[in-house]
Design an enzyme around this catalytic site. Sequence first.
Site, PDB file in Angstrom:
ATOM      1  N   TYR A   1      25.815   2.406 -20.293  1.00 60.86           N
ATOM      2  CA  TYR A   1      24.244   2.650 -20.644  1.00 60.86           C
ATOM      3  C   TYR A   1      23.075   4.021 -20.951  1.00 60.86           C
ATOM      4  O   TYR A   1      22.771   4.140 -21.507  1.00 60.86           O
ATOM      5  CB  TYR A   1      23.343   1.368 -19.938  1.00 60.86           C
ATOM      6  CG  TYR A   1      21.778   1.462 -21.095  1.00 60.86           C
ATOM      7  CD1 TYR A   1      20.825   2.089 -19.540  1.00 60.86           C
ATOM      8  CD2 TYR A   1      21.110   1.034 -21.996  1.00 60.86           C
ATOM      9  CE1 TYR A   1      19.767   2.267 -19.431  1.00 60.86           C
ATOM     10  CE2 TYR A   1      20.004   1.065 -21.998  1.00 60.86           C
ATOM     11  CZ  TYR A   1      19.156   1.772 -20.958  1.00 60.86           C
ATOM     12  OH  TYR A   1      17.605   1.836 -21.241  1.00 60.86           O
TER      13      TYR A   1
HETATM   14  N1  LIG Z   1      11.949  -1.733 -19.353  1.00 57.96           N
HETATM   15  C1  LIG Z   1      13.027  -0.928 -19.205  1.00 57.96           C
HETATM   16  O1  LIG Z   1      12.630  -0.401 -17.583  1.00 57.96           O
HETATM   17  C2  LIG Z   1      13.325   0.452 -19.981  1.00 57.96           C
HETATM   18  C3  LIG Z   1      13.066   1.899 -18.741  1.00 57.96           C
HETATM   19  C4  LIG Z   1      13.848   2.636 -19.449  1.00 57.96           C
HETATM   20  C5  LIG Z   1      14.151   2.160 -20.426  1.00 57.96           C
HETATM   21  N2  LIG Z   1      14.491   1.181 -21.263  1.00 57.96           N
HETATM   22  C6  LIG Z   1      14.337   1.267 -23.491  1.00 57.96           C
HETATM   23  O2  LIG Z   1      12.976   0.825 -23.693  1.00 57.96           O
HETATM   24  C7  LIG Z   1      13.449   0.147 -24.818  1.00 57.96           C
HETATM   25  C8  LIG Z   1      12.785  -1.388 -24.763  1.00 57.96           C
HETATM   26  O3  LIG Z   1      13.569  -2.197 -23.670  1.00 57.96           O
HETATM   27  P1  LIG Z   1      12.942  -3.408 -23.059  1.00 57.96           P
HETATM   28  O4  LIG Z   1      13.017  -3.301 -22.024  1.00 57.96           O
HETATM   29  O5  LIG Z   1      12.217  -3.665 -23.613  1.00 57.96           O
HETATM   30  O6  LIG Z   1      14.134  -4.207 -23.363  1.00 57.96           O
HETATM   31  P2  LIG Z   1      13.855  -5.611 -24.453  1.00 57.96           P
HETATM   32  O7  LIG Z   1      15.585  -6.086 -24.299  1.00 57.96           O
HETATM   33  O8  LIG Z   1      12.934  -6.528 -24.235  1.00 57.96           O
HETATM   34  O9  LIG Z   1      14.150  -4.655 -25.719  1.00 57.96           O
HETATM   35  C9  LIG Z   1      14.515  -4.313 -25.882  1.00 57.96           C
HETATM   36  C10 LIG Z   1      15.272  -4.748 -27.819  1.00 57.96           C
HETATM   37  O10 LIG Z   1      15.811  -4.494 -28.549  1.00 57.96           O
HETATM   38  C11 LIG Z   1      16.034  -5.746 -29.631  1.00 57.96           C
HETATM   39  N3  LIG Z   1      17.390  -5.343 -29.630  1.00 57.96           N
HETATM   40  C12 LIG Z   1      18.598  -5.197 -29.178  1.00 57.96           C
HETATM   41  N4  LIG Z   1      19.723  -4.918 -29.691  1.00 57.96           N
HETATM   42  C13 LIG Z   1      19.170  -5.633 -31.386  1.00 57.96           C
HETATM   43  C14 LIG Z   1      19.618  -4.733 -32.562  1.00 57.96           C
HETATM   44  N5  LIG Z   1      20.860  -4.129 -32.814  1.00 57.96           N
HETATM   45  N6  LIG Z   1      19.220  -4.973 -33.909  1.00 57.96           N
HETATM   46  C15 LIG Z   1      16.991  -4.745 -33.868  1.00 57.96           C
HETATM   47  N7  LIG Z   1      17.074  -5.244 -32.317  1.00 57.96           N
HETATM   48  C16 LIG Z   1      18.200  -4.780 -31.713  1.00 57.96           C
HETATM   49  C17 LIG Z   1      15.820  -6.738 -28.537  1.00 57.96           C
HETATM   50  O11 LIG Z   1      16.335  -8.389 -28.871  1.00 57.96           O
HETATM   51  C18 LIG Z   1      14.685  -6.957 -27.892  1.00 57.96           C
HETATM   52  O12 LIG Z   1      13.403  -7.361 -27.610  1.00 57.96           O
HETATM   53  C19 LIG Z   1      15.086   0.016 -24.746  1.00 57.96           C
HETATM   54  O13 LIG Z   1      15.081   1.331 -25.786  1.00 57.96           O
HETATM   55  C20 LIG Z   1      14.754   0.532 -23.028  1.00 57.96           C
HETATM   56  O14 LIG Z   1      16.626   1.133 -23.590  1.00 57.96           O
HETATM   57  C21 LIG Z   1      13.801   0.325 -20.914  1.00 57.96           C
HETATM   58  O1  LIG Z   2      14.347   2.998 -15.654  1.00 54.85           O
HETATM   59  C1  LIG Z   2      15.343   3.571 -16.497  1.00 54.85           C
HETATM   60  O2  LIG Z   2      15.704   4.183 -17.589  1.00 54.85           O
HETATM   61  C2  LIG Z   2      15.683   1.847 -16.638  1.00 54.85           C
HETATM   62  O3  LIG Z   2      14.883   0.695 -15.091  1.00 54.85           O
HETATM   63  C3  LIG Z   2      16.091  -0.539 -15.521  1.00 54.85           C
HETATM   64  O4  LIG Z   2      17.079   0.343 -14.745  1.00 54.85           O
HETATM   65  P1  LIG Z   2      16.916  -0.355 -12.540  1.00 54.85           P
HETATM   66  O5  LIG Z   2      16.129   0.376 -11.789  1.00 54.85           O
HETATM   67  O6  LIG Z   2      18.054  -0.281 -12.081  1.00 54.85           O
HETATM   68  O7  LIG Z   2      16.283  -1.599 -13.068  1.00 54.85           O
HETATM   69  P2  LIG Z   2      17.257  -2.697 -12.201  1.00 54.85           P
HETATM   70  O8  LIG Z   2      17.992  -3.036 -12.570  1.00 54.85           O
HETATM   71  O9  LIG Z   2      15.594  -4.075 -12.517  1.00 54.85           O
HETATM   72  O10 LIG Z   2      17.148  -3.051 -10.268  1.00 54.85           O
HETATM   73  C4  LIG Z   2      16.456  -1.823  -9.994  1.00 54.85           C
HETATM   74  C5  LIG Z   2      16.143  -1.939  -8.515  1.00 54.85           C
HETATM   75  O11 LIG Z   2      17.446  -3.146  -8.295  1.00 54.85           O
HETATM   76  C6  LIG Z   2      18.585  -2.895  -7.732  1.00 54.85           C
HETATM   77  N1  LIG Z   2      18.604  -3.981  -7.538  1.00 54.85           N
HETATM   78  C7  LIG Z   2      19.342  -4.675  -8.621  1.00 54.85           C
HETATM   79  C8  LIG Z   2      19.880  -6.050  -9.602  1.00 54.85           C
HETATM   80  C9  LIG Z   2      19.970  -7.150  -7.542  1.00 54.85           C
HETATM   81  O12 LIG Z   2      20.954  -7.617  -7.585  1.00 54.85           O
HETATM   82  N2  LIG Z   2      20.142  -6.081  -6.930  1.00 54.85           N
HETATM   83  C10 LIG Z   2      19.258  -4.892  -6.517  1.00 54.85           C
HETATM   84  O13 LIG Z   2      18.554  -4.456  -5.065  1.00 54.85           O
HETATM   85  C11 LIG Z   2      19.097  -1.527  -8.130  1.00 54.85           C
HETATM   86  O14 LIG Z   2      20.107  -1.607  -7.491  1.00 54.85           O
HETATM   87  C12 LIG Z   2      17.993  -0.770  -8.651  1.00 54.85           C
HETATM   88  O15 LIG Z   2      17.843   0.225  -7.563  1.00 54.85           O
HETATM   89  C13 LIG Z   2      15.976  -1.196 -16.236  1.00 54.85           C
HETATM   90  O16 LIG Z   2      16.515  -1.844 -17.039  1.00 54.85           O
HETATM   91  C14 LIG Z   2      16.929  -0.224 -17.463  1.00 54.85           C
HETATM   92  O17 LIG Z   2      16.674  -0.223 -19.109  1.00 54.85           O
HETATM   93  C15 LIG Z   2      16.373   1.664 -17.967  1.00 54.85           C
HETATM   94  O18 LIG Z   2      16.630   1.848 -18.081  1.00 54.85           O
END
Ligand SMILES: NC(=O)c1ccc[n+]([C@@H]2O[C@H](COP(=O)([O-])OP(=O)(O)OC[C@H]3O[C@@H](n4cnc5c(N)ncnc54)[C@H](O)[C@@H]3O)[C@@H](O)[C@H]2O)c1
Ligand SMILES: O=C(O)[C@H]1O[C@H](OP(=O)(O)OP(=O)(O)OC[C@H]2O[C@@H](n3ccc(=O)[nH]c3=O)[C@H](O)[C@@H]2O)[C@H](O)[C@@H](O)[C@@H]1O
Length: 333
Positions: free
Chosen positions: A119
């Site tokens: 990812y």
């Molecule tokens: N949530 C986090 O902690 C986090 C942190 C860092 C980066 N991001 C990034 O932020 C963005 C939004 O993530 P999110 O956490 O809201 O997740 P999310 O899954 O809620 O949003 C992603 C959306 O993209 C859509 N999608 C996936 N594949 C697709 C495709 N092929 N065509 C059209 N739509 C598609 C999904 O249906 C979903 O609604 C993503 O790019 C993710 O990588 C999220």
């Molecule tokens: O900051 C980001 O860019 C990323 O943040 C999150 O990734 P992550 O921080 O790993 O979020 P979680 O999967 O919710 O994990 C949060 C914490 O809980 C821990 N964890 C996760 C799952 C679990 O079962 N137990 C557990 O302790 C993970 O190791 C991590 O430290 C989002 O899921 C990603 O889409 C995003 O890109």
Amino acid sequence: NDYYDPALKRGRAALLARSGVYVVDGDIADAELLAKLFDVAPFTHVLHLAAQAGVRHALVDPMSYVRANVAGLVALLEAARAADPQPAIVWASSSSVYGLNSHVPFSEHDRTDRPASLYAATKKAGEEIAHVYNHIYGLSLTALRFFTVYGPWGRPDMAYFFFTRDILAGRPITVYESSGGGTHQTTISRDFTYIDDIVKGCIGALDTAGRSTGSGGKKRGPAPFRTYNLGNTSPVPVTQLVDLLEKMLKVKAVRRVVKMPRNGDVPYTHANISLAQRELGYRPSTDLQTGLKKFVRWYLEYYNPELAVKQKQHGSSNGKGSRGRNGSTSSAR
Ligand SMILES: NC(=O)c1ccc[n+]([C@@H]2O[C@H](COP(=O)([O-])OP(=O)(O)OC[C@H]3O[C@@H](n4cnc5c(N)ncnc54)[C@H](O)[C@@H]3O)[C@@H](O)[C@H]2O)c1
Ligand SMILES: O=C(O)[C@H]1O[C@H](OP(=O)(O)OP(=O)(O)OC[C@H]2O[C@@H](n3ccc(=O)[nH]c3=O)[C@H](O)[C@@H]2O)[C@H](O)[C@@H](O)[C@@H]1O
């Protein structure tokens, strides 16, 4: 895509529709669909968030990450560079590009060549592909490295979300602990960032995203190519996240503490946001306790309305409330 409960996505789309946001259901990698969209709407700005976002799920379905996060981004960039006027693009990269970087807090100048998950690698690839489209076509591009975003309407495959569901259901949760050794930070922690702060950061990026070409292709000078951390600059140990959830849900978690598996997770994240503060006016203002409270309130109202009412009335609950709104619990992990 149905990576997790599409009912949640439809619920969000319904909310957006109330504010006049028009939602098109389609694949970001569908070049024809994108060309049609750019034909009907002369977009000046694009906020690109579509992606396969789960860190651990990349072990399960790796090609969905290449399709959505690499092919999907290239399809969008191709449509944008061919559009007239060319839109300025702000898009979601990820704190995960820092991978095994041990210089904390993470600055935009730190190394990002050691991703820990597929990812993260697709997000890093996206940053480099964006640079090519800026260099060749003069596309204005801004990458936002979000740091573990949480809040109402969030993602059920993220720990804060499924911990809440499992704690309420009395199911055990797996809490990772660092295998120690090497990194000075042993507690597994995240720079959790509340969704409203992230939204403000996105708006700051859109408002300052100059475009290099106006309509008719008039050149305006070098196209901006920018990268910003959007975090909260206050990492919290995951064990503390669980403590907070227990207090708010008034239910003791059944914790299974295990060594963090080599599944793409990184031990800690911590954002240096001085660049976003300076250039985007980004000022996160929600600490984890405040943000989690809002998430838990939303969660109870959305999945356990009866329990939400009881908690409001008596401020107590055995947490074993009735099943959720559609009787199901989210499936993705
Ligand atoms: N949530 C986090 O902690 C986090 C942190 C860092 C980066 N991001 C990034 O932020 C963005 C939004 O993530 P999110 O956490 O809201 O997740 P999310 O899954 O809620 O949003 C992603 C959306 O993209 C859509 N999608 C996936 N594949 C697709 C495709 N092929 N065509 C059209 N739509 C598609 C999904 O249906 C979903 O609604 C993503 O790019 C993710 O990588 C999220
Ligand atoms: O900051 C980001 O860019 C990323 O943040 C999150 O990734 P992550 O921080 O790993 O979020 P979680 O999967 O919710 O994990 C949060 C914490 O809980 C821990 N964890 C996760 C799952 C679990 O079962 N137990 C557990 O302790 C993970 O190791 C991590 O430290 C989002 O899921 C990603 O889409 C995003 O890109």
